[in-house]
Scaffold this motif. Structure first.
Motif, PDB file in Angstrom:
ATOM      1  N   SER A 150      -3.876   5.848  -1.093  1.00  0.00           N
ATOM      2  CA  SER A 150      -5.118   5.111  -1.264  1.00  0.00           C
ATOM      3  C   SER A 150      -5.227   4.025  -0.218  1.00  0.00           C
ATOM      4  O   SER A 150      -4.216   3.433   0.189  1.00  0.00           O
ATOM      5  N   ASN A 151      -6.447   3.753   0.236  1.00  0.00           N
ATOM      6  CA  ASN A 151      -6.656   2.645   1.156  1.00  0.00           C
ATOM      7  C   ASN A 151      -6.660   1.296   0.450  1.00  0.00           C
ATOM      8  O   ASN A 151      -6.567   0.256   1.090  1.00  0.00           O
ATOM      9  N   ASN A 152      -6.769   1.311  -0.872  1.00  0.00           N
ATOM     10  CA  ASN A 152      -6.751   0.070  -1.635  1.00  0.00           C
ATOM     11  C   ASN A 152      -5.313  -0.352  -1.938  1.00  0.00           C
ATOM     12  O   ASN A 152      -4.418   0.487  -2.024  1.00  0.00           O
ATOM     13  N   PRO A 153      -5.059  -1.650  -2.097  1.00  0.00           N
ATOM     14  CA  PRO A 153      -3.687  -2.102  -2.352  1.00  0.00           C
ATOM     15  C   PRO A 153      -3.085  -1.493  -3.617  1.00  0.00           C
ATOM     16  O   PRO A 153      -3.765  -1.368  -4.650  1.00  0.00           O
ATOM     17  N   ASN A 201     -12.664  -7.491   1.017  1.00  0.00           N
ATOM     18  CA  ASN A 201     -11.639  -6.700   0.321  1.00  0.00           C
ATOM     19  C   ASN A 201     -10.441  -6.530   1.241  1.00  0.00           C
ATOM     20  O   ASN A 201     -10.474  -6.923   2.404  1.00  0.00           O
ATOM     21  N   ASN A 209     -16.730  -6.119   4.980  1.00  0.00           N
ATOM     22  CA  ASN A 209     -15.385  -5.553   4.810  1.00  0.00           C
ATOM     23  C   ASN A 209     -14.324  -6.625   4.611  1.00  0.00           C
ATOM     24  O   ASN A 209     -13.238  -6.353   4.073  1.00  0.00           O
ATOM     25  N   TYR A 249       0.848  -1.185   0.000  1.00  0.00           N
ATOM     26  CA  TYR A 249       0.000   0.000   0.000  1.00  0.00           C
ATOM     27  C   TYR A 249       0.891   1.244   0.000  1.00  0.00           C
ATOM     28  O   TYR A 249       1.964   1.248   0.619  1.00  0.00           O
ATOM     29  N   ALA A 262      -9.013  -3.427   1.698  1.00  0.00           N
ATOM     30  CA  ALA A 262      -8.873  -1.996   1.916  1.00  0.00           C
ATOM     31  C   ALA A 262      -8.417  -1.727   3.351  1.00  0.00           C
ATOM     32  O   ALA A 262      -8.820  -2.425   4.289  1.00  0.00           O
TER      33      ALA A 262
END
Length: 264
Positions: free
Chosen positions: A107-110, A149, A146, A103, A151
């Motif tokens: 962004s909180n996404n990978p 994912n 949650n 990360y 995130a």
């Protein structure tokens, strides 16, 4: 959030194991020599404290298709491993010998998810996950969905009194193994990992396979992926129940960051 009380449980357990790149608690001590595939043409690897990305489409053959390369040092903050790159940026790294998730702060996404195997891996379907309770704080719902994912800052958090012992999730995987990611993981607020409680021991019951004995699994106190092997391919519902936790330094809330499935 819930305040802290003491809790001690003792029982027989099933141990998760790690290679020499990780200490006995599952924390990263060295990633050198580990290589991960993002997809068919993209890969990244760790070699002597250098992180290398290559792409068979974008890279040049004379440069071995390398498109990015960074020297880095390690920084461990509240059990989270950060890679401090030579361009002054940093990456949060969740890894084991099978899987690596990176990360950045934007962004909180990978940024990327890689594995060293070619067998199919997948995520849970959000609509197929239920929980005994879900924490709601203001407009934020820390729901069981949650777990579908990876995130950051969006774990499943139980909402029961105390540490959530006996709380559970029920999900429908199609896999022989799963990777369990523990705790509350945040790039900007790494202290939330130890501030909140983490899972220490779980019970897996195979609801659609009554002949299969439940598994008691001990979970290491690490946010890195931890492999749990069933010994068979499960296509039915699984109940994952919290039996014991690592108490949080500030909150009782017990958090699980995510689950990844490996079919074979």
């Amino acid at each position: 959030m819930k305040k802290i009380i003491c809790l001690f449980l003792v029982s027989f357990l099933f141990n998760c194991t790690f290679t020499q790149n990780f200490d006995k608690d599952g924390n990263i001590i060295d990633l050198s020599g580990l290589s991960y595939r993002e997809d068919i043409i993209k890969e990244f690897a760790f070699k002597d404290n250098t992180l290398v990305f290559w792409d068979l489409n974008s890279g040049r053959k004379e440069n071995s298709y390398v498109i990015k390369s960074y020297d880095f040092t390690y920084s461990n903050i509240n059990n989270l491993t950060f890679l401090l790159l030579d361009n002054k940026e940093s990456l949060l790294c969740l890894a084991n010998e099978d899987m690596c998730i990176l990360y950045d702060k934007n962004s909180n996404n990978p940024l990327c998810i890689g594995t060293h195997f070619t067998e199919l891996q997948s995520f849970l379907r959000k609509e197929n996950i239920t929980a005994s309770s879900e924490l709601i704080e203001g407009k934020t719902v820390y729901g069981a969905g949650n777990l579908a994912n990876l995130a950051l800052s969006s774990p499943w958090v139980e909402a029961s009194k105390g540490y959530g012992i006996g709380d559970y999730i029920i999900f429908e995987p199609n896999c022989s193994h799963l990777y369990f990611l523990n705790g509350y993981v945040s790039f900007e607020k790494p202290y939330l990992y130890t501030a909140n409680s983490r899972v220490k021991k779980i019970k897996l019951s195979f609801l659609d396979a009554p002949d299969q004995q439940p598994m008691i699994v001990e979970i290491k106190d690490t946010p890195n992926p931890q492999k749990i092997s069933f010994g068979f391919r499960s296509k039915g519902k699984i109940k994952m129940e919290i039996l014991e936790v690592y108490p949080g330094e500030k909150y009782q809330d017990t958090c699980i960051n995510g689950i990844v499935l490996k079919i074979y």
